[in-house]
Design an enzyme around this catalytic site. Sequence first.
Site, PDB file in Angstrom:
ATOM      1  N   THR A   5       0.957  -1.348  -0.275  1.00 37.36           N
ATOM      2  CA  THR A   5      -0.177  -0.029  -0.007  1.00 37.36           C
ATOM      3  C   THR A   5       0.709   1.317  -0.098  1.00 37.36           C
ATOM      4  O   THR A   5       0.811   2.327  -0.008  1.00 37.36           O
ATOM      5  CB  THR A   5      -0.816   0.112   1.199  1.00 37.36           C
ATOM      6  N   GLY A   6       2.236   0.862   0.632  1.00 39.95           N
ATOM      7  CA  GLY A   6       2.573   2.278   0.354  1.00 39.95           C
ATOM      8  C   GLY A   6       3.443   2.803  -1.575  1.00 39.95           C
ATOM      9  O   GLY A   6       3.651   1.703  -2.106  1.00 39.95           O
ATOM     10  N   TYR A  61      -8.090  -5.487  11.095  1.00 40.31           N
ATOM     11  CA  TYR A  61      -7.834  -4.459  11.087  1.00 40.31           C
ATOM     12  C   TYR A  61      -7.895  -4.106  12.855  1.00 40.31           C
ATOM     13  O   TYR A  61      -6.337  -3.694  13.553  1.00 40.31           O
ATOM     14  CB  TYR A  61      -8.356  -3.003  10.336  1.00 40.31           C
TER      15      TYR A  61
END
Length: 323
Positions: A38-39, A152
């Site tokens: 996701t980076g 999460y």
Amino acid sequence: MTGRRYLVAGGAGFIGSHLCDRLVERGDQVVCVDDLSTGRAANIEHLDGHERFEFVECDVTSPVLDASLPSGRFDAVLHLASPASPPEYLRRPIDTLDVGSIGTRNLLELARRDGARFFLASTSEVYGDPLVHPQVEEYWGNVNPIGERSVYDEAKRFAEALTMAYHRSLGVDVRIVRIFNTYGPRMQAADGRVVTNFVDQALRGLPITIYGDGSQTRSFCYVDDEVAGLLALIDGPVVGPVNIGNPNEFTIAELADLVVELTGSTSEVVMHPLPSDDPKLRRPDITRARDELGWEPRVQLREGLERTIEWFRSELGVGRTTT
Ligand code: UDP
């Protein structure tokens, strides 16, 4: 704590990359580790070749993490690796649980090996759909353990528990921050979070998608403020957990109005169903951060959104509309 060597896990992410910038600027050495799931490489490309910056592409849950890193002791291990946007972590539920559990364990072991300080980026999501408002650190939260968001929330709750276990039973020096909604340059337009969706939609003239009736609230912190708060905690004597966020609370409908105003957009607003277990209210009590770290946010939503919109305009190649 400057002139030190930091491992920044998730350093190519939104908040992680801003943190790398501040550390390098102030004279620290940074080894950034990120699997770029996701980076984005673009978030750190300006640091390429800097003498105090090194990038290692690796998943922190990998058994070869240790062997993939350059040799030498770290003074601190900063764990910001995780998908963080709800659509992202819902797309990758097992990876999200793994990075909060196996990833946290691997990084804690590195900190233990080096006698380094360990810093965990936890989240306001540990409070779930909160029954205490604003949220104080002493509140234990209201999380649905089998709900979709639990991948999460529970990963971060487990990460906090593991961090405290290493601290209490193995004497590792730890810091825990609970990050509230943060926005600013380098967020991805397609990230799926509310600020990025609204700004992207407004700039493209697409319908602005409010989930539910828009009465749910969030409190938005500009990324420069957030990172200043993280550094205060990383450098200071407080174990935490400490809430770092902006305590000014807005409804999602108010946010939509503000984005429309600031972009001069002609987008219409459309209602979509509310995702399951979506917290109705969220606002940090930042008394602890103010009193114990001497930190508070400075950038208010209007100003932060203006800066963010400018950045998105250049990213998207969308010209200024009349305001
Ligand atoms: N939201 C919305 N429209 C969007 C994206 C999000 O109304 O296009 C809502 C979402 O349902 C939530 C709030 O905005 O109530 C914040 O969502 P976000 O995904 O940014 O982060 P969260 O705080 O839920 O982790």
